[in-house]
Structures are given as structure tokens and as C-alpha cells.
Design a protein around this motif. Sequence first.
Motif, mmCIF file in Angstrom:
data_model
loop_
_atom_site.group_PDB
_atom_site.id
_atom_site.type_symbol
_atom_site.label_atom_id
_atom_site.label_comp_id
_atom_site.label_asym_id
_atom_site.label_seq_id
_atom_site.Cartn_x
_atom_site.Cartn_y
_atom_site.Cartn_z
ATOM 1 N N THR A 192 0.834 -1.208 0.000
ATOM 2 C CA THR A 192 0.000 0.000 0.000
ATOM 3 C C THR A 192 0.866 1.254 0.000
ATOM 4 O O THR A 192 0.590 2.212 -0.739
ATOM 5 N N ARG A 193 1.905 1.272 0.819
ATOM 6 C CA ARG A 193 2.804 2.437 0.856
ATOM 7 C C ARG A 193 3.419 2.673 -0.521
ATOM 8 O O ARG A 193 3.519 3.822 -0.983
ATOM 9 N N TYR A 194 3.829 1.594 -1.182
ATOM 10 C CA TYR A 194 4.449 1.723 -2.502
ATOM 11 C C TYR A 194 3.452 2.285 -3.514
ATOM 12 O O TYR A 194 3.773 3.200 -4.282
ATOM 13 N N VAL A 195 2.250 1.747 -3.527
ATOM 14 C CA VAL A 195 1.243 2.173 -4.503
ATOM 15 C C VAL A 195 0.830 3.618 -4.251
ATOM 16 O O VAL A 195 0.605 4.379 -5.196
ATOM 17 N N LEU A 196 0.736 4.031 -2.994
ATOM 18 C CA LEU A 196 0.416 5.424 -2.694
ATOM 19 C C LEU A 196 1.488 6.366 -3.236
ATOM 20 O O LEU A 196 1.197 7.464 -3.721
ATOM 21 N N ASP A 197 2.732 5.939 -3.161
ATOM 22 C CA ASP A 197 3.845 6.774 -3.619
ATOM 23 C C ASP A 197 3.972 6.803 -5.135
ATOM 24 O O ASP A 197 4.392 7.814 -5.704
ATOM 25 N N HIS A 198 3.626 5.688 -5.802
ATOM 26 C CA HIS A 198 3.899 5.561 -7.231
ATOM 27 C C HIS A 198 2.663 5.501 -8.121
ATOM 28 O O HIS A 198 2.785 5.596 -9.352
ATOM 29 N N LEU B 254 2.372 0.491 -12.797
ATOM 30 C CA LEU B 254 2.585 -0.550 -11.797
ATOM 31 C C LEU B 254 2.785 -1.912 -12.451
ATOM 32 O O LEU B 254 2.002 -2.343 -13.287
ATOM 33 N N ALA B 255 3.865 -2.570 -12.063
ATOM 34 C CA ALA B 255 4.162 -3.930 -12.528
ATOM 35 C C ALA B 255 4.574 -4.768 -11.327
ATOM 36 O O ALA B 255 5.190 -4.261 -10.380
ATOM 37 N N MET B 256 4.236 -6.038 -11.350
ATOM 38 C CA MET B 256 4.429 -6.883 -10.180
ATOM 39 C C MET B 256 5.902 -7.099 -9.837
ATOM 40 O O MET B 256 6.274 -7.109 -8.665
ATOM 41 N N GLU C 44 10.240 -6.318 -5.912
ATOM 42 C CA GLU C 44 11.614 -5.928 -5.581
ATOM 43 C C GLU C 44 11.621 -4.789 -4.564
ATOM 44 O O GLU C 44 12.413 -4.775 -3.621
ATOM 45 N N ALA C 45 10.708 -3.834 -4.747
ATOM 46 C CA ALA C 45 10.676 -2.666 -3.879
ATOM 47 C C ALA C 45 10.286 -3.013 -2.447
ATOM 48 O O ALA C 45 10.783 -2.399 -1.499
ATOM 49 N N VAL C 46 9.404 -3.993 -2.281
ATOM 50 C CA VAL C 46 8.970 -4.351 -0.919
ATOM 51 C C VAL C 46 9.777 -5.508 -0.349
ATOM 52 O O VAL C 46 9.534 -5.943 0.780
ATOM 53 N N GLY C 47 10.743 -6.012 -1.130
ATOM 54 C CA GLY C 47 11.673 -7.002 -0.597
ATOM 55 C C GLY C 47 11.184 -8.431 -0.594
ATOM 56 O O GLY C 47 11.573 -9.219 0.278
ATOM 57 N N VAL C 48 10.324 -8.789 -1.570
ATOM 58 C CA VAL C 48 9.886 -10.181 -1.691
ATOM 59 C C VAL C 48 10.061 -10.621 -3.139
ATOM 60 O O VAL C 48 10.417 -9.823 -4.005
ATOM 61 N N LEU D 257 -4.645 -7.282 -6.371
ATOM 62 C CA LEU D 257 -3.795 -6.573 -5.416
ATOM 63 C C LEU D 257 -4.253 -5.126 -5.259
ATOM 64 O O LEU D 257 -4.381 -4.617 -4.138
ATOM 65 N N ILE D 258 -4.520 -4.444 -6.383
ATOM 66 C CA ILE D 258 -4.963 -3.057 -6.336
ATOM 67 C C ILE D 258 -6.291 -2.947 -5.591
ATOM 68 O O ILE D 258 -6.501 -2.028 -4.785
ATOM 69 N N THR D 259 -7.194 -3.887 -5.840
ATOM 70 C CA THR D 259 -8.484 -3.884 -5.152
ATOM 71 C C THR D 259 -8.299 -4.013 -3.649
ATOM 72 O O THR D 259 -8.953 -3.322 -2.852
ATOM 73 N N GLU D 260 -7.379 -4.876 -3.237
ATOM 74 C CA GLU D 260 -7.138 -5.047 -1.799
ATOM 75 C C GLU D 260 -6.508 -3.802 -1.184
ATOM 76 O O GLU D 260 -6.795 -3.456 -0.033
ATOM 77 N N VAL D 261 -5.646 -3.132 -1.928
ATOM 78 C CA VAL D 261 -5.055 -1.885 -1.433
ATOM 79 C C VAL D 261 -6.144 -0.842 -1.193
ATOM 80 O O VAL D 261 -6.180 -0.186 -0.144
#
Length: 208
Positions: A27-33, A38-40, A45-49, A64-68
Motif C-alpha cells: 500500500t505504501r508503494y502504490v500510494l507513492d507511485h 505498476l508492474a508486479m 523488488e521494492a517491498v523485498g519479496v 492486489l490493487i483492489t485489496e489496497v
Amino acid sequence: MSTPEPKVDGRSLRYQGRRQELLKAVTRYVLDHGIGDLAMRPLAEAVGVSHVTLLNHFGTKENLITEVVDRLRGQTFPADADAEIPDGTVVDGAAIMALWWETWSRPQYKPAMRLSFEVFGRALQEPERFSDYFDNDFKGWNDVFRKFVVGAGCPDDEVDLTVTVLLAQMRGLQMDLVATGDYDRVNKAHAFFVDIVREKQARWAQGR
């Protein structure tokens, strides 16, 4: 000869059993970007998984977007949004609307509102890919508003119309606020609308 154990990507284990923590990071990543590019794989990579971990948890980018968005909407619900209203209890719907707006209109929620409208626009363009978003978003807000409208004394034959108008008005004011940043003007417009709702409640209380 023994079969070697499959190699496990350590990143896949980072959020094992901690799905909500992973969703918070996403969620933090999507809010920022935003979701435009958006690509998986870059997100993973950005969230470390690993990319596989995101797919295992969320299935598709659209899910994923729906859950965010669901998570962000849940943060603006009042604490008692899911609570049952005892039969015979009359609630002040106008006061609830004022309280919700006081929360939604805070500057720190502007990125969340902006993202919500970005997703809304994408879902309009690709409804078949975002069907869960529309189901969750409209049902979620309709259920909550319906409960408090009924609790405020709205006649049964006016509930659907009232909920529709309330949600449309709230969305329109949110969009105005995100687009213009004119907090003073939009907040006054919302206060004007709340006064109208308060007058409507008074008529319901008088049975007319």
C-alpha cells in the motif's frame, strides 16, 4: 541417490504468515507511485519479496490493487462502522457525515483519495479486469451508508434514493478536493450539504 531439496528464495519467506504486513508495505508503494506503470516484478523488488510471493498472496495485479483500495477505505471508516444498530435506535446521520468528512478531508488522506479515483478511472476503462473493485467499493460504501440512513429514520421507499444521492455528493466533493486542494471552499460546501441532510432528518422524525 537422494533428490536435492528445492532451493527456496529467502524473500519468499519474509512475509510468510504475515500477509497484512505485506499488504501494508504494498500500500505504501502504490500510494507513492500510483498504478499507471505498476508492474508486479518491480513492486516485489521494492517491498523485498519475490515476484512469486506477490502472486501467491494476491493472484493478479488487479486483485492486489483492489485489496489496497479496500485497506485504505477501511482506514476511513469510523470505528463503529461495522457495529449493529439496536432496533429502535435513532442515529444522527448528519453528524456522522460531518465526522467522516472531518477525517477524509485531512491533508494526509489526499494521496489515498487520489489513488482511489485513479483506480476508479482504470476500472471504468477495464471493467472486466476490475470487477472485484466495483463489487467491493460500491457494496462496501452502500452497506455502511444504508445502515446509518435507516437508523436516521429514512422511510423505506426513500432509502435507495437517499443513499445514492449521499454517496454521489460525497464522491463529488472528494474529487473536487483532490483536484483543486481548495479545502476552505469544499469544506464549506460539505457543511452546506450536511445542513440539508439535517433538515431532511427533521422531516423524517415528523413523519413527512
